[in-house]
Scaffold this motif. Structure first.
Motif, PDB file in Angstrom:
ATOM      1  N   ILE A  62       0.884  -1.169   0.000  1.00 49.87           N
ATOM      2  CA  ILE A  62       0.000   0.000   0.000  1.00 49.87           C
ATOM      3  C   ILE A  62       0.920   1.215   0.000  1.00 49.87           C
ATOM      4  O   ILE A  62       1.665   1.444   0.959  1.00 49.87           O
ATOM      5  N   SER A  63       0.929   1.937  -1.110  1.00 52.97           N
ATOM      6  CA  SER A  63       1.906   3.025  -1.243  1.00 52.97           C
ATOM      7  C   SER A  63       1.446   4.256  -0.466  1.00 52.97           C
ATOM      8  O   SER A  63       0.253   4.485  -0.277  1.00 52.97           O
ATOM      9  N   TYR A  64       2.422   5.051  -0.064  1.00 52.60           N
ATOM     10  CA  TYR A  64       2.175   6.213   0.803  1.00 52.60           C
ATOM     11  C   TYR A  64       2.251   7.493  -0.014  1.00 52.60           C
ATOM     12  O   TYR A  64       3.169   7.680  -0.808  1.00 52.60           O
ATOM     13  N   SER A  65       1.268   8.369   0.173  1.00 55.06           N
ATOM     14  CA  SER A  65       1.383   9.715  -0.393  1.00 55.06           C
ATOM     15  C   SER A  65       1.074  10.678   0.740  1.00 55.06           C
ATOM     16  O   SER A  65       0.124  10.461   1.492  1.00 55.06           O
ATOM     17  N   ASP A  66       1.879  11.699   0.887  1.00 57.06           N
ATOM     18  CA  ASP A  66       1.703  12.643   1.994  1.00 57.06           C
ATOM     19  C   ASP A  66       0.319  13.275   1.880  1.00 57.06           C
ATOM     20  O   ASP A  66      -0.062  13.785   0.839  1.00 57.06           O
ATOM     21  N   THR A  67      -0.454  13.200   2.975  1.00 57.39           N
ATOM     22  CA  THR A  67      -1.821  13.728   2.921  1.00 57.39           C
ATOM     23  C   THR A  67      -1.907  15.006   3.733  1.00 57.39           C
ATOM     24  O   THR A  67      -1.123  15.228   4.646  1.00 57.39           O
ATOM     25  N   GLN A  68      -2.896  15.813   3.389  1.00 56.64           N
ATOM     26  CA  GLN A  68      -3.098  17.061   4.134  1.00 56.64           C
ATOM     27  C   GLN A  68      -3.488  16.724   5.563  1.00 56.64           C
ATOM     28  O   GLN A  68      -4.350  15.882   5.801  1.00 56.64           O
ATOM     29  N   LYS A  69      -2.847  17.372   6.519  1.00 54.80           N
ATOM     30  CA  LYS A  69      -3.126  17.071   7.927  1.00 54.80           C
ATOM     31  C   LYS A  69      -4.607  17.232   8.231  1.00 54.80           C
ATOM     32  O   LYS A  69      -5.206  18.237   7.874  1.00 54.80           O
ATOM     33  N   GLY A  70      -5.166  16.217   8.916  1.00 55.75           N
ATOM     34  CA  GLY A  70      -6.557  16.332   9.341  1.00 55.75           C
ATOM     35  C   GLY A  70      -7.572  15.889   8.314  1.00 55.75           C
ATOM     36  O   GLY A  70      -8.742  15.827   8.601  1.00 55.75           O
TER      37      GLY A  70
ATOM     38  N   CYS B 243       1.108  -2.936  13.856  1.00 58.44           N
ATOM     39  CA  CYS B 243       0.897  -2.218  12.592  1.00 58.44           C
ATOM     40  C   CYS B 243       1.777  -0.976  12.589  1.00 58.44           C
ATOM     41  O   CYS B 243       2.089  -0.424  13.643  1.00 58.44           O
ATOM     42  N   PHE B 244       2.149  -0.536  11.387  1.00 62.35           N
ATOM     43  CA  PHE B 244       2.996   0.641  11.235  1.00 62.35           C
ATOM     44  C   PHE B 244       2.228   1.721  10.477  1.00 62.35           C
ATOM     45  O   PHE B 244       1.396   1.413   9.630  1.00 62.35           O
ATOM     46  N   GLY B 245       2.510   2.989  10.787  1.00 57.95           N
ATOM     47  CA  GLY B 245       1.850   4.060  10.053  1.00 57.95           C
ATOM     48  C   GLY B 245       2.221   5.421  10.586  1.00 57.95           C
ATOM     49  O   GLY B 245       3.192   5.582  11.339  1.00 57.95           O
ATOM     50  N   SER B 246       1.434   6.416  10.193  1.00 58.01           N
ATOM     51  CA  SER B 246       1.657   7.788  10.644  1.00 58.01           C
ATOM     52  C   SER B 246       0.302   8.410  10.954  1.00 58.01           C
ATOM     53  O   SER B 246      -0.488   8.675  10.053  1.00 58.01           O
ATOM     54  N   ALA B 247       0.035   8.621  12.245  1.00 61.69           N
ATOM     55  CA  ALA B 247      -1.263   9.189  12.651  1.00 61.69           C
ATOM     56  C   ALA B 247      -1.396  10.617  12.147  1.00 61.69           C
ATOM     57  O   ALA B 247      -2.469  11.039  11.729  1.00 61.69           O
ATOM     58  N   LEU B 248      -0.296  11.367  12.158  1.00 59.98           N
ATOM     59  CA  LEU B 248      -0.347  12.774  11.760  1.00 59.98           C
ATOM     60  C   LEU B 248      -0.787  12.919  10.306  1.00 59.98           C
ATOM     61  O   LEU B 248      -1.652  13.717   9.973  1.00 59.98           O
ATOM     62  N   THR B 249      -0.188  12.115   9.401  1.00 60.50           N
ATOM     63  CA  THR B 249      -0.547  12.217   7.984  1.00 60.50           C
ATOM     64  C   THR B 249      -1.652  11.229   7.631  1.00 60.50           C
ATOM     65  O   THR B 249      -2.041  11.103   6.485  1.00 60.50           O
ATOM     66  N   ASN B 250      -2.154  10.510   8.632  1.00 64.60           N
ATOM     67  CA  ASN B 250      -3.315   9.635   8.463  1.00 64.60           C
ATOM     68  C   ASN B 250      -3.042   8.401   7.614  1.00 64.60           C
ATOM     69  O   ASN B 250      -3.950   7.877   6.995  1.00 64.60           O
TER      70      ASN B 250
END
Length: 531
Positions: free
Chosen positions: A189-197, A254-261
């Motif tokens: 599942i590829s990652y793309s930086d998302t707008q915060k929130g 699980c791994f991820g980034s809560a800030l960038t969702n």
């Protein structure tokens, strides 16, 4: 089958624990975002938009950017009714975390990928181990440079004594973070930086067998490393075993980034698939199944002055069985009274919703006129049983409290007693000296700051705290058989009594405890209050 069985089986009740700054509050907010409970996740420190995290409501929390109380949040997602218990992340509030875990059926542990298991996580995690509840791990902040993934897992296993089973695997971190590999579905599942929130970024799923497309998307180096790491993991890692997870012996990771969702919804879905319906609770008549009995609950938290305008006091209770109806009469077992619960409500941070019904697994707050204590049981009038008690932690820091204005004695006593009833502090008085001086004991020193702040802001009383040298406290278990006045102690021993009049001994050094026991044959001391 009871008519409320279906509602109870929809419930999932869990606590979130972590080190301060691991991103626990941000993760909580993203869960709420998916459930549609909020539209915009607030920056936790409130820098960008001066918004504060939904689950931090006390002023001191907003000022310091830390959670010092546990909040209760409820939302609906995918057919489930989810109750989140947010806990303080600071070790000085581990006692509050323990009480909150008593009301939860499982725990989510949030770990910062660049720091691994920190000292605080260890202490809070051991509290989970004491409860033997399932633990699910979210390794956060992959959008920043992270530690080696194998080292992070090794860290959890060594420090916390629990096996790990990664459900997905990170591909790089920081600027090189490309996404995660889903082990079950064998796709990236590829990652793309998302707008915060915002709710969702663009997530592209690429099956592992589509190697050419994979190499074009995440690069040759990332694919080669992933294949190598997967070979290692499949050979050495623990196999997934749901029974071991539910027994608290294995933690899914699980791994991820809560800030960038990124990875939050994947984690939520995995978690909901594995976690259980509300669990039975231990009582003095045996285990109580959630669907077997009519309404019963226990109080795990009391919080005064949540609403500054009303100067109220709320008792939080975990419903353990059956259905609660706002019109019903209930028995307060410890108080020996049959009563209606006043203003039953669900609380989302400082917003309240008066409710007419709730079910086993739910957390409700009720107006408390000073009747309830932590650990109290409530049930239907025809029943009479008690849930197992919540132990009182032994304080490790002590101070003498003096009010600056003696004319405000009434407010001072009321304030300090109310804060003590919440379980945030313990208060003691000199034993049979006639002195009205109050000694405060806390598990962590930050509690002193909270006490000072709250007395000034909620009760308009200024105090001075004089630190005392005592580090050890012991309750006298066989107080009926001992003449406290004639106890021969050491020079550093102090006799005090708690709010219920129980005698206690304070010591500066641990060796003094042994000396006192030697000098007073038959004396039995204990570290926990059993009242």
């Amino acid at each position: 089958m009871n008519d409320y069985t279906e509602e109870i089986n929809r419930r999932r009740t869990f606590a979130i624990i972590s080190h301060p700054d691991a991103g626990k509050t941000t993760l909580t907010e993203k869960f709420l975002l998916y459930g549609g409970a909020i539209n915009l996740a607030g920056s936790v420190k409130g820098k960008a938009t001066a918004r504060h995290a939904v689950s931090d409501w006390m002023e001191i929390e907003k000022e310091r950017g830390i959670s010092v109380t546990s909040s209760v949040l409820q939302f609906e997602y995918d057919g489930y009714c989810i109750n989140i218990l947010d806990t303080p992340g600071h070790q000085d509030f581990s006692e509050d975390t323990y009480r909150t875990l008593m009301a939860a059926d499982s725990a989510v542990m949030v770990i910062d990928a660049s720091k691994g298991v920190e000292a605080q996580t260890r202490k809070l995690f051991k509290v989970c181990v004491m409860r033997r509840i399932p633990i699910f791990t979210f390794i956060n902040k992959l959008d920043r440079d992270a530690n080696d993934t194998f080292d992070l897992l090794d860290d959890i296993e060594k420090e916390l004594g629990i096996a790990t089973c990664p459900l997905n695997w990170p591909i790089g971190s920081g600027k090189e973070f490309k996404g995660v590999y889903d082990r079950e579905n064998k796709c990236v599942i590829s990652y793309s930086d998302t707008q915060k929130g915002t709710k969702e970024g663009i997530a592209t799923e690429i099956p592992l067998q589509e190697e050419t497309r994979l190499r074009e998307t995440i690069g040759d180096g990332a694919v080669d490393r992933l294949l190598e790491e997967m070979e290692l993991l499949d050979g050495a890692g623990a196999d997934f075993d749901l029974e071991a997870v539910r027994a608290g012996d294995l933690t899914p990771v699980c791994f991820g980034s809560a800030l960038t969702n990124f990875g939050v919804e994947i984690f939520l879905k995995h978690f909901l698939n594995m976690t259980t319906t509300p669990l039975p609770r231990k009582s003095d008549i045996g285990m109580i199944e959630p669907t077997e009995k009519e309404f019963s609950a226990f109080v795990f938290k009391i919080q005064a002055n949540m609403n500054r305008a009303h100067r109220d006091r709320i008792a939080f209770m975990r419903i353990c069985s059956g259905k609660f109806d706002a019109q019903m009469e209930v028995r307060h077992v410890q108080g020996g009274k049959v009563m209606r619960l006043s203003q039953p409500q669900q609380i989302m941070a400082d917003e309240r919703k008066i409710l007419s019904e709730a079910y086993a697994g739910d957390i409700i707050g009720v107006f408390d006129p000073g009747l309830f204590s932590i650990g109290d049981t409530l049930c239907v009038p025809k029943e009479k049983f008690c849930y197992e008690g919540i132990p009182t932690f032994a304080p490790e820091h002590f101070a003498r409290v003096r009010q600056m204005d003696t004319m405000k004695r009434k407010q001072f006593v009321k304030g300090i007693e109310q804060i003590a009833q919440e379980g945030a502090i313990q208060i003691f008085q000199e034993f049979n000296t006639g002195l009205e001086e109050i000694i405060v004991g806390v598990v962590g020193v930050l509690q002193f700051d909270v006490l000072k702040y709250r007395l000034e802001n909620e009760y308009n009383v200024e105090i001075r705290l004089d630190n005392l040298p005592y580090e050890h406290i012991r309750w006298i278990e066989n107080k009926e058989e001992v003449d406290i006045a004639k106890l021969t102690g050491t020079s550093d021993m102090k006799k005090v009594k708690d709010m219920k009049g129980n005698p206690l001994l304070l010591f500066v050094n641990s060796w003094s405890i042994g000396m006192t026991l030697d000098r007073n044959k038959g004396l039995v001391l204990t570290e926990f209050s059993r009242n």
